[in-house]
Design a protein around this motif. Structure first.
Motif, mmCIF file in Angstrom:
data_model
loop_
_atom_site.group_PDB
_atom_site.id
_atom_site.type_symbol
_atom_site.label_atom_id
_atom_site.label_comp_id
_atom_site.label_asym_id
_atom_site.label_seq_id
_atom_site.Cartn_x
_atom_site.Cartn_y
_atom_site.Cartn_z
ATOM 1 N N ILE A 181 5.558 -3.156 -10.047
ATOM 2 C CA ILE A 181 7.018 -3.201 -10.096
ATOM 3 C C ILE A 181 7.415 -4.678 -10.042
ATOM 4 N N ASP A 182 8.092 -5.122 -11.092
ATOM 5 C CA ASP A 182 8.455 -6.542 -11.226
ATOM 6 C C ASP A 182 7.240 -7.441 -10.988
ATOM 7 N N ASP A 183 6.142 -7.088 -11.610
ATOM 8 C CA ASP A 183 4.872 -7.827 -11.557
ATOM 9 C C ASP A 183 4.191 -7.801 -10.195
ATOM 10 N N GLU A 212 5.511 -1.010 -14.685
ATOM 11 C CA GLU A 212 4.380 -0.766 -15.576
ATOM 12 C C GLU A 212 3.382 0.107 -14.833
ATOM 13 N N ILE A 213 2.870 1.107 -15.527
ATOM 14 C CA ILE A 213 1.888 1.999 -14.925
ATOM 15 C C ILE A 213 0.727 2.177 -15.892
ATOM 16 N N ARG A 254 -5.812 -7.627 -13.304
ATOM 17 C CA ARG A 254 -4.454 -7.710 -12.774
ATOM 18 C C ARG A 254 -4.325 -7.011 -11.423
ATOM 19 N N ALA A 255 -5.114 -5.944 -11.220
ATOM 20 C CA ALA A 255 -5.042 -5.142 -9.991
ATOM 21 C C ALA A 255 -6.061 -5.583 -8.946
ATOM 22 N N ASN A 256 -6.461 -6.826 -9.004
ATOM 23 C CA ASN A 256 -7.378 -7.389 -7.991
ATOM 24 C C ASN A 256 -8.678 -6.611 -7.860
ATOM 25 N N GLY A 257 -9.231 -6.199 -9.013
ATOM 26 C CA GLY A 257 -10.525 -5.532 -9.014
ATOM 27 C C GLY A 257 -10.478 -4.022 -8.932
ATOM 28 N N ARG A 258 -9.331 -3.453 -8.738
ATOM 29 C CA ARG A 258 -9.237 -1.988 -8.668
ATOM 30 C C ARG A 258 -9.372 -1.413 -10.070
ATOM 31 N N LEU A 311 13.015 -1.286 -4.164
ATOM 32 C CA LEU A 311 12.281 -1.975 -5.236
ATOM 33 C C LEU A 311 12.782 -1.542 -6.599
ATOM 34 N N LEU A 312 13.054 -0.257 -6.738
ATOM 35 C CA LEU A 312 13.511 0.274 -8.021
ATOM 36 C C LEU A 312 14.920 -0.202 -8.351
ATOM 37 N N ALA A 313 15.716 -0.485 -7.336
ATOM 38 C CA ALA A 313 17.110 -0.877 -7.547
ATOM 39 C C ALA A 313 17.265 -2.348 -7.927
#
Length: 84
Positions: free
Chosen positions: A58-60, A5-6, A46-50, A81-83
């Motif tokens: 990637i996979d949460d 997810e992006i 979700r991004a810790n404040g970013r 990670l992608l695999a």
């Protein structure tokens, strides 16, 4: 294949660069455009404040932004990670 997810905005050059890197890897991803304030707030939590885009998961697991995913790729850590 990994679930990617992006979070992006349409005019962000770093978002385009991150999507290009993922496309070069042949990775499929879900793009979430955060023009709506509620979506940006959800991303921020979700991004810790970013608050900057892109924010990539990637996979949460929170990978970070473009610089983070590019550095991960240079270290050879992105392909495994992608695999998954």
């Amino acid at each position: 294949m990994a679930k990617i997810e992006i979070y992006t905005t349409p005019t962000c050059p770093y978002c385009h660069a991150a999507k290009s890197l993922l496309n070069e890897k042949g990775a499929e991803f879900d793009e979430i455009t955060v023009l709506d304030p509620s979506l940006r707030e959800a991303m921020t939590q979700r991004a810790n404040g970013r608050r900057t885009v892109p924010q990539i998961f990637i996979d949460d697991a929170h990978i970070g932004g473009y610089d983070d995913i590019a550095a991960l790729d240079r270290r050879g850590g992105l392909d495994p990670l992608l695999a998954q």
